[in-house]
Design a protein around this motif. Structure first.
Motif, mmCIF file in Angstrom:
data_model
loop_
_atom_site.group_PDB
_atom_site.id
_atom_site.type_symbol
_atom_site.label_atom_id
_atom_site.label_comp_id
_atom_site.label_asym_id
_atom_site.label_seq_id
_atom_site.Cartn_x
_atom_site.Cartn_y
_atom_site.Cartn_z
ATOM 1 N N PRO A 35 0.824 -1.216 0.000
ATOM 2 C CA PRO A 35 0.000 0.000 0.000
ATOM 3 C C PRO A 35 0.859 1.266 0.000
ATOM 4 O O PRO A 35 1.929 1.309 0.614
ATOM 5 C CB PRO A 35 -0.794 -0.089 1.300
ATOM 6 C CG PRO A 35 -0.677 -1.496 1.754
ATOM 7 C CD PRO A 35 0.605 -2.021 1.189
ATOM 8 N N LEU A 37 1.449 4.563 1.582
ATOM 9 C CA LEU A 37 1.122 5.151 2.880
ATOM 10 C C LEU A 37 1.530 6.613 2.855
ATOM 11 O O LEU A 37 2.670 6.934 2.519
ATOM 12 C CB LEU A 37 1.838 4.412 4.009
ATOM 13 C CG LEU A 37 1.550 2.917 4.124
ATOM 14 C CD1 LEU A 37 2.363 2.302 5.253
ATOM 15 C CD2 LEU A 37 0.064 2.658 4.321
ATOM 16 N N LYS A 48 -5.716 10.801 3.896
ATOM 17 C CA LYS A 48 -4.543 10.146 4.483
ATOM 18 C C LYS A 48 -4.765 8.638 4.404
ATOM 19 O O LYS A 48 -5.791 8.128 4.828
ATOM 20 C CB LYS A 48 -4.349 10.565 5.934
ATOM 21 C CG LYS A 48 -3.113 9.958 6.551
ATOM 22 C CD LYS A 48 -2.864 10.453 7.952
ATOM 23 C CE LYS A 48 -1.579 9.839 8.462
ATOM 24 N NZ LYS A 48 -1.286 10.239 9.820
ATOM 25 N N ILE A 49 -3.780 7.952 3.846
ATOM 26 C CA ILE A 49 -3.817 6.489 3.774
ATOM 27 C C ILE A 49 -2.782 5.989 4.772
ATOM 28 O O ILE A 49 -1.596 6.257 4.623
ATOM 29 C CB ILE A 49 -3.490 5.974 2.353
ATOM 30 C CG1 ILE A 49 -4.459 6.579 1.334
ATOM 31 C CG2 ILE A 49 -3.539 4.450 2.312
ATOM 32 C CD1 ILE A 49 -4.107 6.279 -0.105
ATOM 33 N N ASP A 50 -3.256 5.273 5.802
ATOM 34 C CA ASP A 50 -2.329 4.869 6.848
ATOM 35 C C ASP A 50 -2.381 3.395 7.204
ATOM 36 O O ASP A 50 -1.796 2.985 8.194
ATOM 37 C CB ASP A 50 -2.537 5.716 8.101
ATOM 38 C CG ASP A 50 -3.953 5.639 8.648
ATOM 39 O OD1 ASP A 50 -4.761 4.845 8.129
ATOM 40 O OD2 ASP A 50 -4.237 6.374 9.600
ATOM 41 N N GLU A 54 -6.707 1.371 0.267
ATOM 42 C CA GLU A 54 -7.965 2.076 0.435
ATOM 43 C C GLU A 54 -8.274 2.856 -0.835
ATOM 44 O O GLU A 54 -7.384 3.490 -1.398
ATOM 45 C CB GLU A 54 -7.880 3.057 1.597
ATOM 46 C CG GLU A 54 -7.627 2.410 2.942
ATOM 47 C CD GLU A 54 -7.548 3.455 4.053
ATOM 48 O OE1 GLU A 54 -8.482 4.254 4.181
ATOM 49 O OE2 GLU A 54 -6.534 3.450 4.761
ATOM 50 N N VAL A 56 -9.291 5.908 -3.053
ATOM 51 C CA VAL A 56 -9.287 7.365 -2.930
ATOM 52 C C VAL A 56 -10.384 7.876 -3.862
ATOM 53 O O VAL A 56 -10.295 7.705 -5.073
ATOM 54 C CB VAL A 56 -7.912 7.949 -3.338
ATOM 55 C CG1 VAL A 56 -7.938 9.469 -3.262
ATOM 56 C CG2 VAL A 56 -6.806 7.379 -2.458
#
Length: 116
Positions: A35, A37, A48-50, A54, A56
Motif C-alpha cells: 500500500p 502510505l 490520508k492512507i495509513d 484504500e 481514494v
C-alpha cells in the motif's frame, strides 16, 4: 464517483527503487505490491492512507482535472526520497480520452521512491 487505488511496487531490490502506481480496481493491484502510505491531495480534497489498500474517491466529474491536480506525500524512512511523474493527458485533438478509463485498462505510474 471516480475512485483510484494507490500502491507501490519494488522495481529494483539492489537499489530499493519503488514505483508508485494508480489503478481503477483493487483487483488490478499486483500481489507483490504494498500500500501507498501517506497523503493524497487533489483539487477537491485530501485523504490520508495509513493502513492498507484504500480507495481514494476523487470526485464525480472531469477525471483529467482530478488526476492532474493529484499530489502525493508518502511516508518516507530517512534517506528515501519521492519524485512525482506529471499526469499526461493521452487525448488527441480528434478524440478526448477518459483518463479514469486509462486507469481501468492499465495501472499508471505516478512516481518513484528511491534511496538518496
Amino acid at each position: 464517483s471516480i475512485s483510484i487505488f494507490v500502491y507501490k511496487q519494488l522495481i529494483d531490490e539492489d537499489t530499493n527503487l519503488e514505483f508508485v502506481f494508480v489503478c481503477g480496481h483493487r483487483r488490478d493491484v499486483p500481489e507483490d505490491a504494498t500500500p501507498f502510505l501517506g497523503i493524497v491531495k487533489w483539487d477537491e480534497g485530501t485523504m490520508k492512507i495509513d493502513k492498507t489498500f484504500e480507495p481514494v474517491v476523487l470526485g464525480k466529474v472531469d477525471c483529467l482535472s482530478r488526476l492532474q491536480s493529484m499530489r502525493l506525500e508518502p511516508q518516507l524512512t530517512p534517506g528515501r526520497s519521492f519524485e512525482a511523474v506529471e499526469w499526461e493527458d493521452t487525448s488527441t485533438p480528434e478524440m478526448k480520452a477518459c483518463q479514469f478509463q486509462r486507469c481501468l485498462v492499465n495501472p499508471v505510474r505516478v512516481g518513484k521512491i528511491f534511496q538518496m
